[in-house]
Scaffold this motif. Structure first.
Motif, PDB file in Angstrom:
ATOM      1  N   UNK A  27      -9.738  -7.196  -8.226  1.00 38.03           N
ATOM      2  CA  UNK A  27      -9.856  -5.927  -7.522  1.00 38.03           C
ATOM      3  C   UNK A  27     -11.323  -5.574  -7.370  1.00 38.03           C
ATOM      4  N   UNK A  30     -13.037  -1.299  -2.504  1.00 34.39           N
ATOM      5  CA  UNK A  30     -12.744  -1.400  -1.068  1.00 34.39           C
ATOM      6  C   UNK A  30     -13.654  -0.507  -0.232  1.00 34.39           C
ATOM      7  N   UNK A  60      -2.894 -10.613   8.492  1.00 33.06           N
ATOM      8  CA  UNK A  60      -1.967 -10.141   7.457  1.00 33.06           C
ATOM      9  C   UNK A  60      -2.632 -10.293   6.085  1.00 33.06           C
ATOM     10  N   UNK A  61      -2.026  -9.677   5.099  1.00 33.46           N
ATOM     11  CA  UNK A  61      -2.582  -9.809   3.745  1.00 33.46           C
ATOM     12  C   UNK A  61      -2.642 -11.272   3.318  1.00 33.46           C
ATOM     13  N   UNK A 110      -6.090  -2.929   3.977  1.00 34.86           N
ATOM     14  CA  UNK A 110      -5.754  -2.341   5.280  1.00 34.86           C
ATOM     15  C   UNK A 110      -5.314  -3.399   6.284  1.00 34.86           C
ATOM     16  N   UNK A 112      -2.942  -6.012   8.518  1.00 35.31           N
ATOM     17  CA  UNK A 112      -1.894  -5.798   9.529  1.00 35.31           C
ATOM     18  C   UNK A 112      -0.560  -5.395   8.898  1.00 35.31           C
ATOM     19  N   UNK A 113      -0.188  -6.047   7.811  1.00 38.19           N
ATOM     20  CA  UNK A 113       1.111  -5.789   7.178  1.00 38.19           C
ATOM     21  C   UNK A 113       0.964  -5.012   5.866  1.00 38.19           C
ATOM     22  N   UNK A 114      -0.176  -4.367   5.675  1.00 39.40           N
ATOM     23  CA  UNK A 114      -0.406  -3.602   4.433  1.00 39.40           C
ATOM     24  C   UNK A 114       0.268  -2.237   4.514  1.00 39.40           C
ATOM     25  N   UNK A 115       0.312  -1.525   3.406  1.00 38.59           N
ATOM     26  CA  UNK A 115       0.876  -0.172   3.471  1.00 38.59           C
ATOM     27  C   UNK A 115       0.040   0.784   4.322  1.00 38.59           C
ATOM     28  N   UNK A 116      -1.235   0.506   4.511  1.00 38.46           N
ATOM     29  CA  UNK A 116      -2.099   1.372   5.342  1.00 38.46           C
ATOM     30  C   UNK A 116      -2.910   0.535   6.327  1.00 38.46           C
ATOM     31  N   UNK A 117      -2.252  -0.053   7.344  1.00 35.66           N
ATOM     32  CA  UNK A 117      -3.014  -0.886   8.280  1.00 35.66           C
ATOM     33  C   UNK A 117      -4.093  -0.071   8.997  1.00 35.66           C
TER      34      UNK A 117
ATOM     35  N   UNK B 188       5.567   7.025   6.060  1.00 32.81           N
ATOM     36  CA  UNK B 188       5.729   5.980   5.042  1.00 32.81           C
ATOM     37  C   UNK B 188       7.003   5.176   5.331  1.00 32.81           C
ATOM     38  N   UNK B 192       7.131   1.306   6.587  1.00 35.74           N
ATOM     39  CA  UNK B 192       7.698   0.336   5.654  1.00 35.74           C
ATOM     40  C   UNK B 192       9.010  -0.256   6.163  1.00 35.74           C
ATOM     41  N   UNK B 402       2.777   4.772  -3.105  1.00 37.00           N
ATOM     42  CA  UNK B 402       2.157   4.137  -1.933  1.00 37.00           C
ATOM     43  C   UNK B 402       1.528   5.222  -1.068  1.00 37.00           C
ATOM     44  N   UNK B 574       4.656  -5.394  12.020  1.00 33.18           N
ATOM     45  CA  UNK B 574       3.574  -5.263  11.040  1.00 33.18           C
ATOM     46  C   UNK B 574       4.138  -4.997   9.647  1.00 33.18           C
ATOM     47  N   UNK B 575       5.076  -5.807   9.245  1.00 28.33           N
ATOM     48  CA  UNK B 575       5.661  -5.682   7.909  1.00 28.33           C
ATOM     49  C   UNK B 575       5.416  -6.985   7.159  1.00 28.33           C
ATOM     50  N   UNK B 576       5.705  -6.963   5.885  1.00 32.57           N
ATOM     51  CA  UNK B 576       5.440  -8.150   5.075  1.00 32.57           C
ATOM     52  C   UNK B 576       6.267  -9.337   5.564  1.00 32.57           C
ATOM     53  N   UNK B 586       8.039  -5.421  -0.596  1.00 31.97           N
ATOM     54  CA  UNK B 586       6.920  -4.808  -1.332  1.00 31.97           C
ATOM     55  C   UNK B 586       7.446  -3.781  -2.332  1.00 31.97           C
TER      56      UNK B 586
END
Lengths: 121, 735
Positions: A27, A30, A60-61, A110, A112-117, B188, B192, B402, B574-576, B586
């Motif tokens: 970590x 950021x 993506x991540x 951040x 593309x597929x993160x929780x906060x893109x 959210x 998600x 989150x 844009x999802x996992x 996730x």
């Protein structure tokens, strides 16, 4: 003398490998990463600049993990890396491992597929 | 159309139009001010009227308008007929914009608090004095507590982006906005599930379930207008709401659902769609992730089970599911906006999003739409500096599972400031936002303010938040400002751009927050970050839209004819999993429920208590327009909606005064007996019971929502949970 230098270089290489190979699992900061990415990379990667527009949500991540993974070493294959553009422009020095970890943390957080893109803005 | 902006008010014409210009005391202050600025109705004998395009600022919708200006006075606001997003409509609030502009309660010059907080003693300052003081205080806090020692809270305004930018160059990550009291749970849930927050194509829908949204009163353009048009064309509307709202009144079916149990209804809808195979199997195969797991998961959530939880008959749940699926993909569970209601609001909205996914309505006419290309561009600003002594993250980091990095949570931020942990925050900059009225648990917000060394508020009027500040700076209304361009998403109506130029010059000594921030930056060594003018900023925003300048000049709006449907064709989500996630991997990795699990309510309502719910009406924007003279006529004070049966037991009569109390606080207001509310639920409108004596129309009227509500939050997003408060209601004077 030469042997001693080789040992030192090998030691440095090992240190780098050890630290950097774990980057995807570590970590960083950021927010510092955002600053470093913007001051280092954005000049070429902003809209209408010389290189493709790039920001956290460009990948993506998992893709960022691949780029910044030591074993796969993708980042080292990048043209801009090879040409020495990955440097602190104020100090005119190559980015440190900590800088790279910070950038990775920012891009990954951040993606593309993160929780906060997010774009790099 | 002419867009002349060099109008000015001569003192003579001003007095003529204002009727009586009376000296009076400023809100709790000592300096004399003009007290009345109302249009008298006297016919103009001056030059021909001028007409100016603008965008309404009475709420967040930014509807296009045409302002009529006579002798330098704005006499009428009309809708811009070319503005498609509002379908050429301007609502009651939009029409009341002149009353905001000419409000005698407006702040007129910088004010410095002299007495105790809330005492209402102020000293008038010059702008130089005020800005010097603000720069000194902010700098001192930054040096003593790091730059993150200042919290910035901008409201929803076209100039708020400059507050965000100032916070960034000043060096604080601690920025909270309106959103963690509003729509984060919905955002959210849809991020998600679909990887994007959708816009609802209401106009082309054939079947809409609206749960908790009150779209005919809480106006969102174009949805509110499109809903009526769609219904005229045959769209069926089903409303779930513990209150008989105006939306419920116009719906085909209304179910007074037990508050907090919406998830059970939508899991049962999903149960029926899956087990009766009412979904498109090919679509599901291609686009959905986790259908097998969901099929197993919802087996137990039958309509018969849900009926016992949510008080809606099983046969109706089953029938609605069948009707909904038959209308798909031009059918939807409306995503809504304010979803700050329960501790599991994200999971409730996930249940709705999952049902939407099974309808296959994503990116389709009458379904849920992705954001369209608008085409405005972010201006190239200098790189913001980084402050090495700053802490690693926001004050509220990690306080919910989150969170959104740029939004955080007002509730968790407030708790952290009160606790002084993980680090102290000693400054607060607010702009056109009123947390003292809008955020649950007012006493805690007051406690937070007590921890501060300096609080600065920029606003148009003396809101409760301004009333508690150390320094209050007067801002102009939206009709007196030059603003940046704003790109708007208008569902299937349009993707468009609007902007604003001053319709009339700014009154009194009011200054736009952009100007204030530039001045502060200049005093704090940050001038290089604010070296651009508004014209330059706007030019950069519009640089990729060459026709926009002409369109904005001639029509007051620019449209981008961008692709509307099928944006996701050939693209990944844009999802996992890169699909629509019925099952969220996730969440599973984080130890959260990967699919919504229906659990008991946090607290059931005892027989002698009520659950309090809140909601909007068509007159008021959150807690900001209640004092507007025209709108206040429509609702001079708030009342407590209570069902006649419990009211009778408590000896409460219609119009009688009641005491409303909770673990957070109490208030006194009039009862309004309504059969259109569940017997276990009460409701009140927001924005009354104010602290500020500077709001002369509402001071001393009604009760304050923020005083009564307890501050629970959505566990996933940190969004406020405003329907978790159980209250006691008693007739005033009852033992």
């Amino acid at each position: 003398m030469i042997r001693k230098m080789m040992v030192v270089l090998l030691g440095l290489a090992l240190t780098f490998t050890f630290t950097f190979s774990g980057i995807a699992g570590e970590k960083g900061n950021k927010r510092k990463g955002k600053y470093t990415f913007r001051t280092t990379c954005r000049e070429c990667h902003k809209p209408d600049a010389s290189a493709k527009e790039m920001g956290p949500d460009s990948k993506t991540q998992a893709q960022w993990e691949t780029v910044f993974n030591k074993e796969k070493g993708k980042y080292k294959e990048l043209k801009c890396y090879k040409e020495g553009h990955w440097k602190d422009k104020k100090k005119n020095e190559a980015l440190t491992e900590k800088d790279l970890l910070n950038i990775f943390t920012y891009l990954h957080a951040h993606a593309f597929d993160s929780p906060s893109p997010a774009k790099c803005k | 159309m002419a867009t002349k902006t060099d109008t000015s008010i001569s003192r003579r014409s001003f007095l003529k139009w204002s009727g009586a210009a009376t000296a009076a005391a400023v809100a709790g202050g000592q300096a004399p001010v003009l007290h009345s600025l109302a249009y008298t109705g006297e016919k103009s004998t001056g030059s021909e009227p001028e007409y100016h395009f603008s965008a309404c600022g009475m709420c967040l919708n930014k509807c296009g308008l045409v302002a009529r200006v006579e002798n330098g006075i704005v006499t009428k606001l009309d809708p811009n007929p070319k503005f498609l997003k509002s379908r050429g409509m301007l609502c009651a609030r939009g029409n009341a914009g002149t009353s905001q502009l000419y409000d005698p309660d407006r702040l007129k010059y910088p004010l410095l608090r002299k007495g105790e907080r809330g005492e209402g003693r102020w000293q008038r300052l010059s702008w130089d004095q005020a800005l010097d003081l603000a720069a000194e205080k902010l700098t001192k806090i930054g040096e003593e507590y790091t730059r993150c020692g200042v919290l910035f809270t901008p409201g929803s305004d076209m100039q708020s982006q400059f507050v965000h930018w100032f916070a960034e160059v000043f060096g604080s990550y601690n920025v909270t906005t309106h959103e963690s009291n509003c729509l984060l749970s919905r955002n959210r849930a849809y991020l998600d599930t679909f990887g994007e927050v959708p816009f609802a194509d209401v106009l082309h829908s054939k079947y809409i379930i609206m749960a908790g949204a009150n779209r005919f009163e809480s106006i969102i353009t174009p949805d509110s207008i499109d809903l009526m048009t769609a219904m005229k064309k045959g769209c069926k509307l089903v409303v779930l709401d513990p209150r008989f709202t105006k939306t419920a009144a116009l719906a085909h079916e209304w179910f007074p659902i037990r508050p907090g149990t919406d998830m059970s209804f939508f899991l049962a809808i999903t149960h029926v769609i899956i087990h009766e195979k009412l979904y498109d199997e090919k679509y599901a195969q291609e686009k959905l992730y986790g259908l097998d797991k969901l099929t197993e998961h919802v087996k137990k959530y039958s309509p018969e089970w849900a009926a016992k939880v949510c008080d809606i008959p099983a046969k109706d749940i089953r029938r609605i599911a069948q009707e909904l699926a038959a209308a798909a993909p031009a059918a939807m569970i409306y995503p809504g906006r304010r979803t700050s209601d329960y501790v599991n609001s994200t999971q409730i909205r996930r249940a709705m999003a999952i049902a939407n996914a099974l309808l296959g309505n994503w990116d389709k006419p009458g379904g849920l739409l992705a954001a369209r290309m608008v085409g405005t561009t972010g201006p190239e600003l200098p790189e913001a500096p980084f402050y090495d002594d700053n802490p690693d993250d926001r004050l509220d980091h990690g306080s919910a599972h989150i969170m959104f990095d740029e939004e955080g949570s007002f509730k968790h931020t407030r708790d952290a400031i009160i606790a002084g942990k993980p680090y102290p925050v000693k400054g607060w900059f607010t702009y056109k936002i009123n947390p003292l009225q809008s955020v649950a648990n007012r006493r805690k917000t007051l406690e937070m303010i007590d921890k501060l060394d300096f609080m600065l508020t920029v606003d148009i009027a003396m809101s409760d938040t301004a009333w508690m500040a150390d320094l209050v700076l007067p801002a102009p209304s939206y009709l007196e400002r030059q603003d940046p361009a704003a790109g708007l998403q208008g569902s299937s109506a349009c993707a468009c751009v609007v902007t604003r130029d001053p319709v009339v010059p700014a009154l009194f000594e009011s200054k736009p927050v952009f100007w204030i921030l530039r001045e502060l930056a200049g005093r704090m060594g940050l001038e290089e970050y604010f070296s651009f003018t508004m014209e330059e900023y706007r030019e950069q925003q519009l640089r990729k839209l060459p026709d926009s300048e002409r369109a904005l000049r001639e029509d007051g709006v620019y449209y981008n004819p961008s692709k509307l449907y099928g944006i996701y064709e050939g693209k990944i989500y844009k999802t996992k999993s890169q699909k629509i996630e019925l099952y969220n991997e996730r969440y599973a990795e984080m130890g959260l429920d990967p699919m919504p699990v229906c659990k008991p309510l946090r607290e059931n309502v005892p027989s002698d208590r009520f659950r309090m719910v809140v909601g909007r009406n068509a007159y008021f924007t959150h807690c900001t327009t209640q004092n507007n003279t025209l709108l206040n006529e429509l609702m001079p004070e708030n009342t407590l909606w209570i069902h006649p049966n419990p009211a009778k037991k408590l000896g409460i009569r219609d119009g009688g005064t009641v005491i409303l109390s909770s673990k957070s606080g109490e208030g006194e207001l009039k009862a309004e007996l309504k059969k259109g509310i569940r017997e276990d639920t009460v409701y009140m409108a927001s924005g009354f019971g104010v602290l500020s004596e500077g709001l002369t129309n509402v001071f001393g009227k009604g009760a304050c929502m923020a005083e009564i509500l307890e501050d629970f939050t959505d566990e996933l997003s940190g969004n406020m949970a405003m329907h978790e408060t159980i209250v006691k209601v008693a007739r005033k004077g009852a033992s």
